[in-house]
Scaffold this active site. Structure first.
Site, mmCIF file in Angstrom:
data_model
loop_
_atom_site.group_PDB
_atom_site.id
_atom_site.type_symbol
_atom_site.label_atom_id
_atom_site.label_comp_id
_atom_site.label_asym_id
_atom_site.label_seq_id
_atom_site.Cartn_x
_atom_site.Cartn_y
_atom_site.Cartn_z
ATOM 1 N N ALA A 142 54.418 37.559 30.598
ATOM 2 C CA ALA A 142 55.480 38.515 30.300
ATOM 3 C C ALA A 142 56.281 38.808 31.561
ATOM 4 C CB ALA A 142 54.886 39.801 29.734
ATOM 5 N N TYR A 200 40.190 36.857 36.216
ATOM 6 C CA TYR A 200 41.100 37.611 35.335
ATOM 7 C C TYR A 200 40.736 37.376 33.868
ATOM 8 C CZ TYR A 200 45.413 39.200 33.123
ATOM 9 O OH TYR A 200 46.331 39.852 32.332
ATOM 10 N N ASP A 217 43.743 57.214 39.263
ATOM 11 C CA ASP A 217 43.259 55.859 39.539
ATOM 12 C C ASP A 217 42.173 55.572 38.508
ATOM 13 O OD1 ASP A 217 41.993 53.584 40.448
ATOM 14 O OD2 ASP A 217 41.961 54.228 42.553
HETATM 15 N N1 NAD Z 1 52.722 40.399 32.787
HETATM 16 C C1 NAD Z 1 52.006 39.504 32.132
HETATM 17 O O1 NAD Z 1 52.303 38.303 32.112
HETATM 18 C C2 NAD Z 1 50.798 39.935 31.347
HETATM 19 C C3 NAD Z 1 50.256 39.035 30.408
HETATM 20 C C4 NAD Z 1 49.136 39.412 29.671
HETATM 21 C C5 NAD Z 1 48.580 40.669 29.870
HETATM 22 N N2 NAD Z 1 49.120 41.523 30.788
HETATM 23 C C6 NAD Z 1 48.481 42.828 30.955
HETATM 24 O O2 NAD Z 1 49.453 43.834 30.753
HETATM 25 C C7 NAD Z 1 49.077 45.004 31.478
HETATM 26 C C8 NAD Z 1 50.274 45.525 32.255
HETATM 27 O O3 NAD Z 1 50.759 44.494 33.079
HETATM 28 P P1 NAD Z 1 52.272 44.470 33.641
HETATM 29 O O4 NAD Z 1 52.674 43.045 33.697
HETATM 30 O O5 NAD Z 1 53.115 45.458 32.938
HETATM 31 O O6 NAD Z 1 51.964 44.927 35.172
HETATM 32 P P2 NAD Z 1 52.733 45.887 36.210
HETATM 33 O O7 NAD Z 1 52.120 45.547 37.525
HETATM 34 O O8 NAD Z 1 54.202 45.810 36.018
HETATM 35 O O9 NAD Z 1 52.234 47.349 35.754
HETATM 36 C C9 NAD Z 1 50.904 47.730 35.873
HETATM 37 C C10 NAD Z 1 50.837 49.233 36.100
HETATM 38 O O10 NAD Z 1 49.437 49.589 36.183
HETATM 39 C C11 NAD Z 1 49.279 50.501 37.256
HETATM 40 N N3 NAD Z 1 47.923 50.422 37.803
HETATM 41 C C12 NAD Z 1 47.353 49.359 38.439
HETATM 42 N N4 NAD Z 1 46.119 49.679 38.867
HETATM 43 C C13 NAD Z 1 45.901 50.958 38.474
HETATM 44 C C14 NAD Z 1 44.820 51.859 38.645
HETATM 45 N N5 NAD Z 1 43.710 51.512 39.326
HETATM 46 N N6 NAD Z 1 44.918 53.101 38.108
HETATM 47 C C15 NAD Z 1 46.056 53.478 37.452
HETATM 48 N N7 NAD Z 1 47.115 52.669 37.273
HETATM 49 C C16 NAD Z 1 47.047 51.429 37.791
HETATM 50 C C17 NAD Z 1 50.326 50.079 38.290
HETATM 51 O O11 NAD Z 1 50.609 51.140 39.203
HETATM 52 C C18 NAD Z 1 51.497 49.679 37.398
HETATM 53 O O12 NAD Z 1 52.353 50.783 37.160
HETATM 54 C C19 NAD Z 1 47.864 44.600 32.352
HETATM 55 O O13 NAD Z 1 46.664 45.035 31.715
HETATM 56 C C20 NAD Z 1 47.924 43.075 32.333
HETATM 57 O O14 NAD Z 1 46.649 42.488 32.501
HETATM 58 C C21 NAD Z 1 50.224 41.185 31.532
#
Ligand code: NAD
Length: 251
Positions: free
Chosen positions: A178, A145, A53
């Site tokens: 995304a 955020y 975590d």
């Molecule tokens: N999806 C989007 O539109 C988008 C856009 C811009 C930026 N992002 C960034 O991309 C990154 C990944 O996002 P995603 O869309 O792939 O999300 P997702 O929810 O599919 O994956 C996130 C992963 O992070 C893990 N996680 C969350 N909290 C955690 C913790 N405390 N300790 C360890 N692991 C943890 C989750 O278990 C999950 O596997 C994030 O930093 C997000 O802010 C996403």
């Protein structure tokens, strides 16, 4: 491409979405890859899964040490774990502000602190932080955020300066919306998921959401030894959302 042959990489939040696509791409390009996640149960060979975590310093230190021991070193850290938050500045209480900063910003700090001693031993050290277009554009209902991602952007620049003389490059990617399980959860909560998806797609000049693979490609570009002169940059992967101003279709 085999530009990551012989290199060892660690991807936080690597069990899902952008992190998962990145871990798989780095492995396909020759890296040995460890994934650090709250729930690594879905992580399969050749990826190595470690439960941690990022809000818990001890948990991060133990998982990074275990991953480095199994990989036999560390060259690339992808700081990607993150969570969302909605609302204006009025809508979240102090506890929620602290919870989201704890994951999105302090989580990257903890992982970088644990990884840096190992990265200093590498000849091709790189850190890539997953930032967001929310760091550089004002998006409605994303005050908390966006503040976390603005901080990630500034942290990226400061770390790039601090560690350049140690041979460690630090960059970030700024994805637009995304198509990951995260956005799936967001759409599922919307009163009209199809209308919400259409609105998110229309916000991007390409007219579609970014794919996790497209963000992974940008992360791999920044992490690659082929990008040895690139540090302190942010790379937008947002379908043109940050930089373009289109006229409405037909005008
Ligand atoms: N999806 C989007 O539109 C988008 C856009 C811009 C930026 N992002 C960034 O991309 C990154 C990944 O996002 P995603 O869309 O792939 O999300 P997702 O929810 O599919 O994956 C996130 C992963 O992070 C893990 N996680 C969350 N909290 C955690 C913790 N405390 N300790 C360890 N692991 C943890 C989750 O278990 C999950 O596997 C994030 O930093 C997000 O802010 C996403």
């Amino acid at each position: 491409m085999t530009d990551f042959q012989g290199l060892k990489a660690l991807v936080t939040g690597g069990a899902s979405g952008i992190g998962r696509a990145t871990a798989e791409l780095l492995a396909a390009r020759g890296a040995q890859v460890a994934v650090l996640d709250l729930d690594p149960s879905s992580v399969d060979k050749p990826l190595l899964g470690f439960r941690a975590d990022v809000t818990d310093d001890t948990s991060v230190r133990e998982a990074v040490a275990a991953a480095v021991a199994e990989l036999g070193g560390l060259d690339v850290l992808v700081n990607n774990a993150g969570i969302g938050a909605q609302g204006t500045v009025e809508d979240n209480d102090d506890a929620e502000w602290q919870r989201v900063f704890d994951v999105n910003l302090f989580g990257m700090v903890r992982t970088a602190r644990a990884a840096l001693p190992h990265l200093r031993e590498s000849r091709h050290a790189a850190i890539v932080n997953t930032c967001s277009i929310a760091a550089t554009a004002g998006l409605p209902q994303r005050a908390l955020y966006s503040a976390t991602k603005g901080a990630v952007y500034s942290l990226t620049l400061a770390m790039a300066a601090d560690h350049i003389r140690e041979g460690i490059r630090v960059n970030c990617v700024n994805p637009g919306t995304a198509d990951t399980p995260w956005i799936g959860r967001l759409l599922a909560k919307a009163p009209d998921p199809a209308a919400e998806r259409a609105a998110l797609e229309a916000r991007q000049p390409t007219g579609r959401l970014v794919s996790a693979d497209e963000v992974a490609g940008a992360i791999a570009y920044l992490a690659s030894p082929l990008s040895g002169a690139t540090t302190g940059t942010s790379l937008a992967v947002d379908g043109g959302m940050q930089g373009l101003r289109l006229r409405p279709v037909g005008r």
